[in-house]
Design a protein around this motif. Structure first.
Motif, PDB file in Angstrom:
ATOM      1  N   ARG A 323     -13.484   3.419 -16.897  1.00  0.00           N
ATOM      2  CA  ARG A 323     -14.600   3.804 -17.644  1.00  0.00           C
ATOM      3  C   ARG A 323     -14.802   3.107 -18.832  1.00  0.00           C
ATOM      4  O   ARG A 323     -15.715   2.631 -19.178  1.00  0.00           O
ATOM      5  CB  ARG A 323     -14.454   5.317 -17.935  1.00  0.00           C
ATOM      6  N   LYS A 324     -13.834   2.673 -19.389  1.00  0.00           N
ATOM      7  CA  LYS A 324     -13.795   2.158 -20.754  1.00  0.00           C
ATOM      8  C   LYS A 324     -13.289   0.694 -20.749  1.00  0.00           C
ATOM      9  O   LYS A 324     -13.476  -0.184 -21.724  1.00  0.00           O
ATOM     10  CB  LYS A 324     -12.911   2.836 -21.558  1.00  0.00           C
ATOM     11  N   LYS A 325     -12.687   0.258 -19.730  1.00  0.00           N
ATOM     12  CA  LYS A 325     -12.230  -1.063 -19.733  1.00  0.00           C
ATOM     13  C   LYS A 325     -12.148  -1.817 -18.243  1.00  0.00           C
ATOM     14  O   LYS A 325     -11.943  -0.860 -17.262  1.00  0.00           O
ATOM     15  CB  LYS A 325     -10.951  -1.284 -20.329  1.00  0.00           C
ATOM     16  N   PHE A 326     -12.025  -3.160 -18.208  1.00  0.00           N
ATOM     17  CA  PHE A 326     -11.803  -3.917 -17.046  1.00  0.00           C
ATOM     18  C   PHE A 326     -10.517  -4.416 -17.246  1.00  0.00           C
ATOM     19  O   PHE A 326     -10.269  -5.237 -18.031  1.00  0.00           O
ATOM     20  CB  PHE A 326     -12.893  -4.907 -16.804  1.00  0.00           C
ATOM     21  N   VAL A 327      -9.539  -4.081 -16.482  1.00  0.00           N
ATOM     22  CA  VAL A 327      -8.103  -4.342 -16.598  1.00  0.00           C
ATOM     23  C   VAL A 327      -7.700  -5.397 -15.308  1.00  0.00           C
ATOM     24  O   VAL A 327      -8.047  -5.222 -14.161  1.00  0.00           O
ATOM     25  CB  VAL A 327      -7.246  -3.204 -16.694  1.00  0.00           C
ATOM     26  N   ILE A 328      -7.198  -6.426 -15.683  1.00  0.00           N
ATOM     27  CA  ILE A 328      -6.408  -7.361 -14.757  1.00  0.00           C
ATOM     28  C   ILE A 328      -4.755  -7.274 -14.748  1.00  0.00           C
ATOM     29  O   ILE A 328      -4.414  -7.201 -15.899  1.00  0.00           O
ATOM     30  CB  ILE A 328      -6.920  -9.021 -14.922  1.00  0.00           C
ATOM     31  N   GLU A 329      -4.290  -7.027 -13.452  1.00  0.00           N
ATOM     32  CA  GLU A 329      -2.988  -6.782 -13.707  1.00  0.00           C
ATOM     33  C   GLU A 329      -2.320  -7.517 -12.472  1.00  0.00           C
ATOM     34  O   GLU A 329      -3.118  -7.872 -11.550  1.00  0.00           O
ATOM     35  CB  GLU A 329      -2.512  -5.328 -13.438  1.00  0.00           C
ATOM     36  N   LYS A 330      -0.981  -7.571 -12.703  1.00  0.00           N
ATOM     37  CA  LYS A 330       0.010  -8.087 -11.360  1.00  0.00           C
ATOM     38  C   LYS A 330      -0.172  -7.156 -10.289  1.00  0.00           C
ATOM     39  O   LYS A 330      -0.197  -6.126 -10.338  1.00  0.00           O
ATOM     40  CB  LYS A 330       1.398  -8.245 -11.842  1.00  0.00           C
ATOM     41  N   LEU A 331      -0.514  -7.760  -9.119  1.00  0.00           N
ATOM     42  CA  LEU A 331      -0.574  -6.842  -7.982  1.00  0.00           C
ATOM     43  C   LEU A 331       0.909  -6.704  -7.479  1.00  0.00           C
ATOM     44  O   LEU A 331       1.844  -7.378  -7.308  1.00  0.00           O
ATOM     45  CB  LEU A 331      -1.233  -7.897  -6.821  1.00  0.00           C
ATOM     46  N   HIS A 332       1.182  -5.141  -7.542  1.00  0.00           N
ATOM     47  CA  HIS A 332       2.421  -4.594  -7.063  1.00  0.00           C
ATOM     48  C   HIS A 332       2.036  -3.548  -6.215  1.00  0.00           C
ATOM     49  O   HIS A 332       1.295  -2.764  -5.960  1.00  0.00           O
ATOM     50  CB  HIS A 332       2.864  -3.725  -8.321  1.00  0.00           C
ATOM     51  N   LEU A 333       2.987  -4.030  -4.928  1.00  0.00           N
ATOM     52  CA  LEU A 333       2.641  -3.004  -3.751  1.00  0.00           C
ATOM     53  C   LEU A 333       3.395  -1.843  -3.941  1.00  0.00           C
ATOM     54  O   LEU A 333       4.767  -1.880  -4.407  1.00  0.00           O
ATOM     55  CB  LEU A 333       3.034  -4.051  -2.537  1.00  0.00           C
ATOM     56  N   PRO A 334       2.781  -0.529  -3.579  1.00  0.00           N
ATOM     57  CA  PRO A 334       3.741   0.555  -3.705  1.00  0.00           C
ATOM     58  C   PRO A 334       4.763   0.845  -2.665  1.00  0.00           C
ATOM     59  O   PRO A 334       4.707   0.290  -1.715  1.00  0.00           O
ATOM     60  CB  PRO A 334       2.467   1.662  -3.420  1.00  0.00           C
ATOM     61  N   PRO A 335       5.713   1.294  -3.126  1.00  0.00           N
ATOM     62  CA  PRO A 335       7.029   1.537  -2.278  1.00  0.00           C
ATOM     63  C   PRO A 335       6.609   2.404  -1.177  1.00  0.00           C
ATOM     64  O   PRO A 335       5.668   3.444  -1.436  1.00  0.00           O
ATOM     65  CB  PRO A 335       8.039   2.159  -3.070  1.00  0.00           C
ATOM     66  N   GLU A 336       7.289   2.630  -0.240  1.00  0.00           N
ATOM     67  CA  GLU A 336       6.926   3.358   0.963  1.00  0.00           C
ATOM     68  C   GLU A 336       7.923   4.668   0.818  1.00  0.00           C
ATOM     69  O   GLU A 336       9.255   4.769   1.008  1.00  0.00           O
ATOM     70  CB  GLU A 336       7.516   2.802   2.511  1.00  0.00           C
ATOM     71  N   LEU A 337       7.245   5.901   0.278  1.00  0.00           N
ATOM     72  CA  LEU A 337       8.312   6.882   0.045  1.00  0.00           C
ATOM     73  C   LEU A 337       8.186   7.891   1.142  1.00  0.00           C
ATOM     74  O   LEU A 337       9.036   8.965   1.166  1.00  0.00           O
ATOM     75  CB  LEU A 337       7.532   7.627  -1.521  1.00  0.00           C
ATOM     76  N   GLN A 338       7.092   8.156   1.877  1.00  0.00           N
ATOM     77  CA  GLN A 338       6.839   9.158   2.835  1.00  0.00           C
ATOM     78  C   GLN A 338       7.315   8.628   4.200  1.00  0.00           C
ATOM     79  O   GLN A 338       7.242   7.602   4.471  1.00  0.00           O
ATOM     80  CB  GLN A 338       5.563   9.405   2.896  1.00  0.00           C
ATOM     81  N   GLU A 339       8.558   9.486   4.620  1.00  0.00           N
ATOM     82  CA  GLU A 339       8.929   9.377   5.993  1.00  0.00           C
ATOM     83  C   GLU A 339       7.977   9.578   7.145  1.00  0.00           C
ATOM     84  O   GLU A 339       7.548  10.717   7.425  1.00  0.00           O
ATOM     85  CB  GLU A 339      10.364  10.064   6.007  1.00  0.00           C
ATOM     86  N   SER A 340       7.753   8.944   7.885  1.00  0.00           N
ATOM     87  CA  SER A 340       6.870   9.139   9.263  1.00  0.00           C
ATOM     88  C   SER A 340       7.693   9.440  10.228  1.00  0.00           C
ATOM     89  O   SER A 340       8.881   9.639  10.401  1.00  0.00           O
ATOM     90  CB  SER A 340       6.064   7.926   9.540  1.00  0.00           C
ATOM     91  N   SER A 341       6.836  10.353  11.404  1.00  0.00           N
ATOM     92  CA  SER A 341       7.708  10.902  12.634  1.00  0.00           C
ATOM     93  C   SER A 341       8.340  10.041  13.223  1.00  0.00           C
ATOM     94  O   SER A 341       9.448  10.149  13.689  1.00  0.00           O
ATOM     95  CB  SER A 341       6.610  11.670  13.299  1.00  0.00           C
TER      96      SER A 341
END
Length: 365
Positions: A323-341
């Motif tokens: 809402r208040k700013k446009f931010v450019i960041e390094k692209l970080h991929l989220p870790p796989e925390l949830q275990e699937s079936s």
């Protein structure tokens, strides 16, 4: 050395500027963008933004560029052929003060958190850029600059009307008209680098090369369209050299069929970036990119007044529009925390069996 010190003292007196390699730099209005392109936009340069498909984020970058000029009391020259430039200026975001509580709280929490001693000597990984800089301002997109402030600024509007007549080598007369207008305003003494009473001129061209700029009355419309655009950018770059003007251009590059046109366009500008929005694509629903609104690509960085070009800390960049700013960041991929079936099934089948593959209850003594 004496002349260098005199020039430095004179140049830094301009509000909203800084000196780097004896060259004036201004802020784009986005501190993170200034950081990844080498400290800001240099005077006498052309900065190009390849718009996203819908053009919404390219328009946001233009608003930040113009709003920064209003705060720093720079002269503005707003140009558009698709819409009224007055409407663009009416939607400029209002400057805001970013609270320092977030910065101090982050530092305090990191100081309290202790990890293994072997990692204490390593530097912290900074995902967002330009958060600690004092160059440039922050703006609130939900609020607009009031009309009284805009009236006190020196703003020139140029709304180009459709003109398909061939003029002086241009198959579309819009290019010649705009080039003549920019040449006239740059010829003023205030914007010459050698002037004593000078100011910064911010020139913003919105959606250059849209279908309005195409010469529809010629047989080879696509060919003439590309030649006009490249010729215009080449002449524009020559005009802005050795001046205190910065040209900010947005181009809908996704409408160009010929890739060679894009290459020649990038050759004709100083710095260029490309916005890839997730809106309407498969990445919008991909959980990997859930924290971002799109990817940010750096397509060209020039080395002005230096033999060593600036190298950004990372080329894998993404952006967020808050809402208040446009931010450019390094692209970080989220870790796989949830275990699937499937993962749970793999764990079950991976249990080793005893006594030659039989379970204990199946063994008869």
């Amino acid at each position: 050395m004496t002349s260098f010190h005199k020039a430095s003292a004179f140049h830094t007196s301009l509000k909203g500027t800084k000196l780097k390699n004896n060259l004036i730099y201004i802020s784009s209005g986005i501190p993170s963008l200034d950081f990844i392109i080498g400290g800001g936009l240099s005077a006498g340069s052309v900065f190009l933004v390849e718009e996203d498909v819908l053009g919404s984020y390219g328009r946001v970058l233009s608003k930040y560029f113009l709003a920064e000029g209003v705060v720093c009391k720079h002269d503005l020259y707003v140009i558009s052929a698709d819409e009224s430039p007055e409407d663009i200026v009416k939607e400029l975001p209002q400057p805001c003060i970013v609270p320092t509580n977030e910065k101090t709280s982050n530092q305090g929490s990191s100081a309290e958190m202790k990890i293994a001693w072997r990692y204490e000597g390593l530097g912290q990984v900074e995902s967002s850029f330009g958060s600690n800089t004092k160059f440039g301002h922050h703006f609130d997109l939900s609020k607009h600059i009031d009309e009284d402030t805009l009236k006190n600024c020196n703003i020139t509007y140029c709304h180009l009307l459709e003109n398909n007549k061939q003029v002086n080598g241009f198959k579309n007369g819009l290019y010649h008209t705009l080039l003549t207008n920019i040449k006239t305003i740059l010829s003023k003494e205030d914007y010459k680098s050698s002037s004593q009473n000078k100011n910064i001129l911010r020139i913003c061209i919105q959606s250059l090369g849209s279908p309005v700029w195409m010469a529809m009355d010629c047989d080879d419309a696509q060919s003439g369209y590309g030649q006009d655009l490249i010729k215009f950018l080449y002449c524009l770059r020559m005009l802005v050299r050795d001046t205190n003007a910065v040209i900010f251009i947005t181009i809908p590059s996704h409408l160009f069929d010929d890739e060679n046109i894009i290459k020649r366009i990038l050759y004709s500008v100083d710095n260029a970036v490309r916005i890839e929005s997730f809106t309407g694509s498969s990445k919008e629903t991909n959980p990997v990119y859930s924290d971002y609104h799109g990817l940010f690509h750096i397509t060209k960085l020039s080395a002005l007044y230096t033999l060593v070009p600036f190298v950004p800390p990372s080329l894998d960049l993404a952006f967020k529009l808050r809402r208040k700013k446009f931010v450019i960041e390094k692209l970080h991929l989220p870790p796989e925390l949830q275990e699937s079936s499937e993962r749970e099934q793999d764990d079950i089948t991976a249990i080793p069996k005893t006594c030659g593959g039989f379970k204990k209850k199946d063994v008869d003594f």
